[in-house]
Design a protein around this motif. Structure first.
Motif, short mmCIF file in Angstrom:
data_model
loop_
_atom_site.label_atom_id
_atom_site.label_comp_id
_atom_site.label_asym_id
_atom_site.label_seq_id
_atom_site.Cartn_x
_atom_site.Cartn_y
_atom_site.Cartn_z
N LEU A 134 65.87 8.67 65.23
CA LEU A 134 65.87 7.39 64.50
C LEU A 134 64.79 6.46 65.03
CD1 LEU A 134 69.70 6.70 64.18
CD2 LEU A 134 68.13 7.20 62.32
N SER A 135 64.62 6.44 66.35
CA SER A 135 63.62 5.53 66.93
C SER A 135 62.22 5.92 66.52
CB SER A 135 63.75 5.51 68.46
OG SER A 135 63.21 6.69 69.04
N GLN A 136 61.95 7.22 66.43
CA GLN A 136 60.62 7.67 66.01
C GLN A 136 60.39 7.38 64.53
OE1 GLN A 136 60.18 11.82 66.99
NE2 GLN A 136 60.54 11.50 69.17
N ALA A 137 61.35 7.76 63.71
CA ALA A 137 61.17 7.57 62.27
C ALA A 137 61.16 6.10 61.90
CB ALA A 137 62.28 8.30 61.51
N GLY A 138 62.06 5.32 62.50
CA GLY A 138 62.18 3.91 62.16
C GLY A 138 61.29 2.99 62.95
N ASN A 139 60.49 3.54 63.88
CA ASN A 139 59.57 2.75 64.69
C ASN A 139 60.30 1.66 65.48
OD1 ASN A 139 57.00 2.19 65.73
ND2 ASN A 139 56.63 0.58 64.20
N GLY B 142 63.51 19.46 58.19
CA GLY B 142 62.15 19.88 58.46
C GLY B 142 61.21 18.73 58.76
N PRO B 143 59.90 19.00 58.81
CA PRO B 143 58.92 17.94 59.05
C PRO B 143 58.79 17.02 57.85
CG PRO B 143 57.81 20.01 58.64
CD PRO B 143 59.26 20.33 58.70
N VAL B 144 58.79 15.71 58.12
CA VAL B 144 58.70 14.72 57.05
C VAL B 144 57.63 13.71 57.41
CG1 VAL B 144 59.94 13.00 55.68
CG2 VAL B 144 61.18 14.98 56.57
N GLU B 145 56.72 13.45 56.50
CA GLU B 145 55.69 12.43 56.72
C GLU B 145 56.27 11.07 56.34
OE1 GLU B 145 51.21 11.33 55.15
OE2 GLU B 145 51.85 13.44 55.21
N VAL B 146 56.28 10.15 57.30
CA VAL B 146 56.89 8.85 57.10
C VAL B 146 55.90 7.75 57.44
CG1 VAL B 146 59.17 9.80 57.71
CG2 VAL B 146 57.79 8.64 59.47
N PRO B 147 56.12 6.52 56.96
CA PRO B 147 55.23 5.42 57.34
C PRO B 147 55.27 5.20 58.85
CG PRO B 147 56.64 4.80 55.49
CD PRO B 147 57.17 6.09 56.01
N ASP C 122 60.58 2.26 51.75
CA ASP C 122 59.48 3.13 52.15
C ASP C 122 59.97 4.23 53.09
OD1 ASP C 122 59.96 1.51 54.36
OD2 ASP C 122 57.94 0.67 54.44
N LEU C 123 61.28 4.23 53.42
CA LEU C 123 61.85 5.26 54.28
C LEU C 123 63.37 5.29 54.08
CD1 LEU C 123 61.54 7.34 56.61
CD2 LEU C 123 61.84 5.44 58.20
N ILE C 124 63.94 6.49 54.03
CA ILE C 124 65.38 6.66 53.95
C ILE C 124 65.82 7.51 55.13
CG2 ILE C 124 67.30 7.60 52.61
CD1 ILE C 124 65.56 7.21 50.09
N LEU C 125 66.82 7.04 55.86
CA LEU C 125 67.37 7.76 57.01
C LEU C 125 68.82 8.11 56.68
CD1 LEU C 125 66.05 5.40 59.84
CD2 LEU C 125 64.99 7.51 59.00
N ALA C 126 69.20 9.36 56.90
CA ALA C 126 70.55 9.78 56.51
C ALA C 126 71.15 10.72 57.53
CB ALA C 126 70.50 10.47 55.15
#
Length: 330
Positions: A165-170, A51-56, A125-129
């Motif tokens: 991944l590119s969006q979440a991990g900037n 779902g939607p996740v608020e990330v840095p 500050d962020l976990i990607l799985a």
């Protein structure tokens, strides 16, 4: 690149800060605006399988679990914590990427074996799985109690995973360059070999360390999916909704049935030699007697992986080089 605003003392200045919401590239971003009019994004919202996740907006301490590690590193990311990656996979990536992986803290052999205490100690500050849904469900609450967690299941298409991944991990800058190279290589192969692609019946073979002795597979997953889907090459593939062809082991005797195909592709290592599990296939007399093999139309192609753009670009280079060796049809 956006950055998180620094903390400042003073109630007056804190009162002057105004929180606004922006929509950028399909992702919601929570931002703050100071009294000088400068807007700095603090968070963004990304949507994945959980779902939607608020990330840095600009995460600095990313942990990667499961299949997210090498794709993120491939795009220029530098995780602080990772789960293990097999030696065979590490042996296929560039040395600088391997160094990035080795600099991170290893948290466990796989997603369901993550050392949660060690993970929390990294202060991510962020976990990607990316891992099986059942494994994620076992650790979901623990992960989310440590840091915002973005999860993808194993059925996510590799390009979609790369975008997420590119969006979440900037790391969008690294991805954009890879995408441009990908499109250029696809266009070059399609233009150079348009007639070959239109008129040729290909078949892709593989064999794995876990394969039963004396067997091979007509593989329709892995890098051949790029040849099929992006290049439009005619390879056999399973019917919609059916199990992949590659799941079925075939006895060496059935190699003779491949005579109906114009070109055979098979796996080789970076040096161009048949991969060790596939070597028994090319040693058989049945293989050697195939028309495609005898006429120079059996092509070894190097596939270091198909879960991110870097390995896929290497595959396209290898495929293009292999196609250039094909003799003209008699």
């Amino acid at each position: 690149m956006t950055t998180t605003p620094s903390r400042r003392q003073g109630a007056a200045l804190a009162a002057a800060l105004l929180s606004v919401t922006l929509v950028l590239s399909g992702c919601g971003e929570e931002s703050t605006s100071d009294d000088a009019g400068t807007t700095t994004a603090a968070t963004r919202t990304v949507t994945a399988d959980n779902g939607p996740v608020e990330v840095p907006a600009d995460p600095q301490r990313i942990v990667t679990i499961g299949n997210t590690t090498l794709p993120l590193i491939d795009m220029g990311g530098k995780p602080v914590g990772v789960t293990e990656v097999g030696a065979s996979e590490l042996g296929l990536i560039p040395q600088e990427q391997k160094a990035t992986f080795e600099a991170a803290t290893t948290l466990g052999a796989s997603g369901d074996q993550v050392d949660m205490e060690k993970l929390a100690g990294l202060k991510p500050d962020l976990i990607l799985a990316q891992l099986p849904d059942t494994e994620f469900e076992q650790i979901k609450k623990q992960l989310e109690s440590v840091a915002p967690t973005v999860f993808w299941g194993l059925d996510v298409e590799w390009k979609e995973l790369a975008d997420g991944l590119s969006q979440a991990g900037n790391v969008a800058e690294g991805l954009s360059g890879q995408k441009a190279q990908f499109q250029e290589k696809i266009a070059t192969i399609q233009k150079t070999y348009s007639a070959l692609i239109a008129d040729t019946k290909f078949v892709n073979l593989d064999r794995w360390e876990s394969s039963d002795p004396g067997t091979f597979s007509v593989a329709d997953f892995g890098c051949v999916e790029i040849a099929q889907g992006d290049l439009g090459m005619n390879f056999p593939k399973a019917a919609e909704g059916a199990d992949p062809l590659g799941w079925t082991s075939l006895p060496f005797e059935q190699l003779a049935e491949l005579s109906k195909y114009d070109v055979i592709t098979y796996p080789v290592d970076a040096a161009g030699q048949p991969k060790a599990p596939f070597a028994p296939v090319v040693a058989t007399n049945t293989w050697k007697a195939l028309p495609a093999v005898k006429s120079g139309r059996a092509l070894g192609v190097f596939c270091p992986g198909n879960n991110s753009y870097g390995p896929v670009l290497q595959y396209l280079d290898s495929l293009g080089t292999a196609l250039a060796t094909l003799p003209a049809k008699g």
